[in-house]
Design a protein around this motif. Sequence first.
Motif: not given
Length: 653
Positions: A235-236, A239-242, A287
């Motif tokens: 996470e950054s 970039y928020h994978k959700s 995910t």
Amino acid sequence: MIHKTTIDQVYETARLEEVIGDFVQLKKSGSNFKGLSPFSDERTPSFMVSPVKQIWKDFSSGKGGNVVAFLMEHEHFSYPEAIKYLAKKYNIEIEETEQTDEQKEEASARESMYLVSEFAKDYFVNQLTKTELGKAIGLSYFKERGFTDETIKKFGLGYSPDQWTAFTDEAVKKGYQLEFLESTGLTIVKEEKKFDRFKSRVMFPILSMSGRVLGFGGRILTNDKKAAKYLNSPESDIYHKSKVLYGIYHAKQSIAKEDNCYLVEGYTDVIQFHQTGIKNVVSSSGTALTPDQIRLINRLTKNITVLFDGDAAGLRASLRGIDLILEQGMNVKVCTFPDGEDPDSFAKNNSLEELSDYLKENAKDFIQFKASLLMEDAKSDPIKKAELVRDMVTSISKIPDRIKTEIYIRECSRIMDVSEDVLFSTLAQMGKKELADANKKYKQQQKEQAFTVVKTPEATQKVDALFELEQKIIQILLLYGHQEEDFEDLVLKENEEGELILEPEIHKAKVFEKIYLDLQQDEIELANEQFKAVYYSLIEALNEQEEFKIDQYVNTLNSELSSIVTSILMDDEKYQLAKWDEKDIYVKAKDKTVAQLASETILSLRCFLIQQKVSELQQETVDKKDDNKEVLEEVMNYYSLKMLLARKLNRVV
């Protein structure tokens, strides 16, 4: 710096409805388009796009502006990045001057992270296609999966070499700061050591809806049991994978066009489907599906078809995702593949026609899917069957649409051979339980706040009349400033008996001239500083331009004033969202009474300012202890003027 000629060409060429249509599903609404807000979670459209004015307004969040403002808000582009994105979309050659070192240093950390990620993508592609090791290991793997050179290029697939610091060393050598290599997760820094996160992996860049590189997925090709098979960027800030779906950039137009989205699990599932010819497909990248990911699809279509392989255990684990989709008010179908097959292998081994036919024939409604999946276990066990029925009713309870709920209850009754009355009763009990839980939670919150001191407002907030009137003046100038109208002024004249009476006089003038001269005559300046800035820039533009165009004017304003102007313009069209005409309520068009609207607004402003002055003078008489004669005379003069203006407005004072 980008040359002004390029910026002007971008503004002239770009079509707002086309650009926003890449991110939001728009539907015609009169002369405008409307859709679901991309900035908030909603089920009723409050997002409006005006092709004529080339502006947009999101009534749920209050945001608005032109085409560049949308990209800056939605994609977090800087101004130059938004211009470059539009230039690329419309094949416009960019002319720009070399940036100075100072300008480069001004780039924000977020922009630097995007630049580092873009460099990483190019580096991995180069390693895959230009180095012997990359060709032998990475490229051969993709070829074994059946991917063509065109597909590999389209998805930006790459390879990270089997060396601890190869990528990091190259990035630092090219001038990229270690700080941003670490914050994007591309480089891992521990004390004095630094090394590549994706060492010895084939690389899948993860793109935003507009095509920006947000992060990476890397698959290991060795038999190292200690290493994870797939590794994603951490996470950054970018970039928020959700909140990201793999393949959304390549799929967005097809999803909107087909009005359906296929949802798969892995990167290669997406790529193989694209290569076969089905492009409206995205992946949650391994995910668990999240509400944010579903809302991303919801902007483009209301229909999702979830694709699973034949693994029953995996299917059961994915049922929660279906309930989440239903909660968002979307239509969901499920399609499973034969045992031993997954979306990747099935697409690889079948033609486009065969794959399309299979999806059409085997896509089941979620009720049928749940029943077929769980019925085998429940057939001979009444308790398990009861649990299955309750599970299906729980899913149906997630649906916000009452008509759909009733239809699904009837379908569930037919499939499970349970009476509708029992199912409706169970549904009602679930509703009561949810309500009881909500009440319990509310009471608990009230109990916790029982001893909290709450300040009660002294009075309900009043409408700011001055703000409303000044805003109305700006709106009239924007919409009708260049129109020529017949204005009726009531002038004081003496009749034969020597009495002063009001007589109408008609004169022709442009709307902006009428407003400007009336305000000048009374030496009135707008109180709101932002409105004042817009007012003077508008008067100047209307005075200088033979043909005033709103879209061109908006593009000359800074972001703050542009947002204000957009809000004023689109607020005029807000009633379209309510569909008043469908309720036999017809809103009178303002352009039929422009002269009356302009005159009444100016008169109302003058009345308001006079009342303000009278109130100030009345307060002065209270404060003064001695002679108030002069002040009282001034009050009476203002009051007489107010009465005169009221007569012009046909109001009772």
